[in-house]
Every structure is written in structure tokens, then in C-alpha cells.
Design a protein around this motif. Structure first.
Motif, mmCIF file in Angstrom:
data_model
loop_
_atom_site.group_PDB
_atom_site.id
_atom_site.type_symbol
_atom_site.label_atom_id
_atom_site.label_comp_id
_atom_site.label_asym_id
_atom_site.label_seq_id
_atom_site.Cartn_x
_atom_site.Cartn_y
_atom_site.Cartn_z
ATOM 1 N N HIS A 2 14.983 17.335 -2.038
ATOM 2 C CA HIS A 2 14.440 16.084 -1.538
ATOM 3 C C HIS A 2 13.336 15.600 -2.478
ATOM 4 C CE1 HIS A 2 12.453 13.321 1.325
ATOM 5 N NE2 HIS A 2 13.618 13.299 1.947
ATOM 6 N N TRP A 3 13.056 14.292 -2.464
ATOM 7 C CA TRP A 3 12.020 13.770 -3.365
ATOM 8 C C TRP A 3 10.662 14.384 -3.075
ATOM 9 C CZ3 TRP A 3 7.877 11.215 -1.222
ATOM 10 C CH2 TRP A 3 8.029 10.698 0.059
ATOM 11 N N ILE A 4 10.416 14.778 -1.822
ATOM 12 C CA ILE A 4 9.139 15.423 -1.472
ATOM 13 C C ILE A 4 9.002 16.758 -2.213
ATOM 14 C CG2 ILE A 4 7.842 16.528 0.410
ATOM 15 C CD1 ILE A 4 8.970 14.381 2.283
ATOM 16 N N ASP A 5 10.099 17.509 -2.314
ATOM 17 C CA ASP A 5 10.080 18.782 -3.036
ATOM 18 C C ASP A 5 9.774 18.570 -4.518
ATOM 19 O OD1 ASP A 5 10.809 20.299 -0.739
ATOM 20 O OD2 ASP A 5 12.886 19.682 -1.010
ATOM 21 N N TYR A 6 10.387 17.536 -5.097
ATOM 22 C CA TYR A 6 10.112 17.229 -6.505
ATOM 23 C C TYR A 6 8.636 16.931 -6.719
ATOM 24 C CZ TYR A 6 15.050 16.932 -7.896
ATOM 25 O OH TYR A 6 16.350 17.230 -8.201
ATOM 26 N N ILE A 7 8.043 16.171 -5.815
ATOM 27 C CA ILE A 7 6.623 15.808 -5.947
ATOM 28 C C ILE A 7 5.743 17.053 -5.874
ATOM 29 C CG2 ILE A 7 4.698 14.650 -4.778
ATOM 30 C CD1 ILE A 7 6.611 12.376 -4.113
#
Length: 444
Positions: A2-7
Motif C-alpha cells: 500500500h502507498w502508506i507502507d511505501y511512505i
């Protein structure tokens, strides 16, 4: 992902760079750059020792080993406190009073120039090989998680580590290790809780499955020196402790970073006493993974999945958003923590054991400049080695080189033990001992 994990992962990598920039203004002499000016508190040095011992390889390898077999690998770690209780009171003052920076300066005082050059070169080659291995394993895992080209991961991690080490010196490394240690412990505990309560029946069912399959065990208990058994791992652990705490620049350099002998001893105890429970924690993760995927109604693993791939698979497919990012950030931080220490210590060895020997009149500013150039060169070299691992799959030529290092560095612990326990040993005896160790290791 998820994009949250990337951040979360990106923020953890940027934090390492910021840490280096924060401490950059203090790095004005070699004492500060390589030993933190001898002013870092014991608890931080201790966590730094722990973080260096618990690398990303531990993060990946221990759960895989426990999933496939049992806890026999932990026996090595259990021996370390026993050895340290007996020797740390001698080792720490020996190095803090007997050397300026290089561990192998003591070897020269005791046995002459050859002992110093032999051991320092073996350390450098060994940790350079290790850096390539860590780069390869971690980049392979991160590339799978993040769905990014593995060469890009190698480059991103490598540049981050070079910047952190180049700018911040030992102070930035130690405080980054503190952050990494917290991430590693937190990530491990979260995984355990999810595994324990993620199966029907909870912890009691987990322990039942583990007990039925002899997963929490340290055997076999054969009286054999030719098989992986309890006795072999006990002996291995004793010599591992002597090698790591008595001859390894990455640990000895941290003794020098503490404020006093007493603080350095305290740091050594903190480091090892934290390491053993975390080694056990990651072994337990492997056991819990076995129970999780063998419980009634358990999710099916892909056919042909290897034991050391189960934990990464669990992280990628079973952890919730955010937690997944935190675990992967801990994995990246563990790699950074291990590799930044290697670069700083390789640079310290280059300055103390080689540069000063050939440039007798070099002032501290020149030594510092050379040391920083060595950080950059060693970092670029480690990136290159990791890329070779990727292109060759980690096998072949590099595996042979690592075996050759193991053979030719065979005498280092022997040098240390002779210096510590014998007054009669001399240079000639040392040369014979090193030759015997090298030949025996080559034969074995």
C-alpha cells in the motif's frame, strides 16, 4: 504494498540521511569521527553493539532456520554471555589503554608488524565480503516487497549508507543503531503477537504444534564434531564470542566510544544481553510461522516455497497495512545499521594501519580527509560487490572468495588468545600457528 507502507519505508531511509546531516558539524577530528570523541553514553553504545550483532541477515535467516528445523542456531548466541562474564573485565581495559583506534595495534605490540597487517587485512576483506552478502540478501527481499528493480534498491541503500557514514561519523552510526534497535524489537514483537493470536486456539495451539514437531529444541545432542549438533554449536559460540568481542574492529571501536572503562564494560554487557533475547525472538518467529501454516484451517503456502522465504511471504501477504511498512522499514534499518558500521571501521583501519604508516607526518586533518575518502570508496566497492552478487545469483566466484577469506583469516582468534593467555609465545611460534590454522581450515 500500500502507498502508506511505501511512505513508512521512505521516511525510515530519509531519517538515516538526516541523522548523518545532524551530526556532520561535529566531525572535525579523527577521534570524534571514528570513536564519537569518547562521549557517547553506555546505554546507546550497548544498543549499537546489539544492533550491529543483530543484522538484517538475522532478521531473514533465523526464522527460516527455526521453521525448517529447531533452535540449534541459538546455542551459539547462548554461549556469548558465558564467555563475556569471564573476559570482558580484561578485554575492555586492554583495548582502551593499549590502542589509539585500531584493534590490531595491540597485535603489533605483542607479536610484531606481520600480526597486525595479517589481522587487519583479514578483517577488511571479511567485512567487505559480508557487506556484499548483506546488500544482496536485503536488496533481494526489499525488491520483492516493494516491487522495485533490485539494482535500484542496492543503489538507494548504498547511497544512504555512504551519506550517513560520511557525514555523521560514529556518533550518527550509534544513534541510528538506537533507532534501528527499537524498530527491530518492535517489529519482532508485533509479528509474534499476530502469529500467536492469528491461529485458531491461540498461543496454546501454537505451543502444542511446536511441541509435537520438536521445534523448540537444541539438538541433536550427538558427541560428534563432523555434524551440526549441540556440541559443535557450543564450541562455535565460544570462539564466536572471542572473535567478535576480542578481535572485531566494529565492536572494539565501540568500546572506545564510551566515556570510561566502566561505561564501556556496561555497554558490552547491554549489547550481548539484549542480543540473546532478540536472537531467541526471531527463532520463535520461525517456530510460530510453522505453527501458523500447519494449524487447522491455515492458509496454504505456494508450492516449492523455501523455508527462508516463509517469513518474507508472511510479511507480504498476512500483515496489515502500516505494520507491513514498519517491518520492512526495520529490515532496511537493520541493513543500514550493519553496513554503516562496516564502512566506518574499514576506514578507521585504512587510516590507522596503513595511511599513517606510510605518511608519518600527516596531521589529524589529513587523516580525517583520507578516512572520509575511504568511506566513499568502500561504500562504492560494497555496492559493486552487491551488484555482482545480483548478476551471479550470489553463487559461484563470490562464494569461493568468501571461502578463501574464511581459510586465510583462520589465525586471528589464535593471535588474540596467545596474546591474552601466554607470555612465552613469540613471533616464530605465531607464524607456525597461523600457517597451521590456514592449512587445517583449507583441509577441513
Amino acid at each position: 504494498m500500500h502507498w502508506i507502507d511505501y511512505i513508512i519505508v521512505l521516511v525510515s531511509i530519509l531519517a538515516a540521511i538526516v541523522m548523518g546531516m545532524y551530526f556532520a558539524h561535529r566531525q572535525k577530528d579523527t577521534s570524534t569521527y571514528f570513536a564519537g570523541g569518547g562521549r557517547i553514553p553506555a546505554w546507546a553504545v550497548g544498543i549499537s553493539i546489539f544492533a550491529t550483532l543483530i543484522s538484517s541477515v538475522t532478521f531473514l535467516a533465523y526464522p527460516g532456520a527455526a521453521y525448517a528445523d529447531n533452535w540449534i542456531l541459538l546455542v551459539q548466541g547462548l554461549m556469548v554471555p558465558i564467555v563475556l562474564v569471564a573476559l570482558i573485565g580484561v578485554i575492555v581495559p586492554l583495548f582502551r589503554k593499549g590502542i589509539r583506534l585500531s584493534t590490531y595495534e595491540y597485535f603489533e605490540r605483542r607479536f610484531g608488524l606481520f600480526a597486525r597487517l595479517y589481522s587487519s587485512l583479514a578483517f577488511t576483506l571479511g567485512h567487505f565480503s559480508k557487506a556484499g552478502t548483506v546488500f544482496f540478501l536485503v536488496s533481494m527481499a526489499l525488491a520483492t516487497f516493494l516491487d522495485i528493480n533490485i539494482y535500484s534498491i542496492v543503489l538507494l541503500l548504498g547511497i544512504t549508507i555512504i551519506i550517513l557514514t560520511l557525514l555523521g561519523g560514529m556518533e550518527a552510526i550509534v544513534w541510528m543503531d538506537v533507532v534501528q534497535g527499537i524498530l527491530l524489537i518492535g517489529g519482532g514483537i508485533i509479528c509474534i503477537l499476530i502469529l500467536m493470536f492469528g491461529i485458531e486456539g491461540g498461543p496454546s495451539e501454537l505451543f502444542r504444534i511446536a511441541a509435537e514437531n520438536n521445534k523448540i529444541d537444541f539438538g541433536p545432542y550427538d558427541w560428534s564434531l563432523s555434524e551440526l549438533c549441540f556440541l559443535v554449536m557450543v564450541l562455535n559460540g565460544i570462539f564466536y564470542a572471542l572473535q567478535k568481542y576480542g578481535t572485531d574492529q566494529t565492536i572494539v571501536q565501540r568500546y572506545l566510544a564510551a566515556k570510561s572503562d566502566r561505561e564501556a564494560k556496561k555497554a558490552a554487557y547491554i549489547g550481548v544481553l539484549m542480543s540473546v533475547p532478540i536472537w531467541a525472538l526471531f527463532m520463535f518467529i520461525g517456530t510460530a510461522l510453522f505453527a501458523y501454516y500447519h494449524a487447522e484451517g491455515a492458509p496454504l503456502l505456494p508450492e516449492g516455497l523455501k523455508a527462508d522465504e516463509v517469513f518474507p511471504y508472511f510479511i507480504a501477504h498476512e500483515l496489515p497495512v502500516g505494520i507491513r511498512g514498519l517491518i520492512i522499514a526495520a529490515l532496511a534499518a537493520a541493513a543500514i545499521s550493519s553496513l554503516d558500521s562496516d564502512l566506518n571501521c574499514i576506514s578507521a583501519i585504512a587510516v590507522q594501519d596503513y595511511y599513517i604508516r606510510f605518511r608519518h607526518h600527516a596531521d589529524d586533518k589529513q587523516q580525517l580527509r583520507f578516512g572520509k575518502w575511504m568511506v566513499v570508496l568502500a561504500g562504492l566497492g560494497a555496492i559493486g560487490v552487491a551488484c555482482l552478487y545480483v548478476s551471479w545469483g550470489g553463487e559461484g566466484v563470490l562464494g569461493a572468495l568468501f571461502s578463501l577469506y574464511a581459510i586465510f583469516s583462520a589465525g586471528i582468534v589464535g593471535i588474540f588468545m596467545l596474546g591474552l593467555f601466554s607470555r612465552r609465545a613469540n613471533k616464530q611460534g605465531l607464524y607456525i600457528g597461523i600457517a597451521a590454522a590456514v592449512l587445517f581450515n583449507a583441509y577441513a
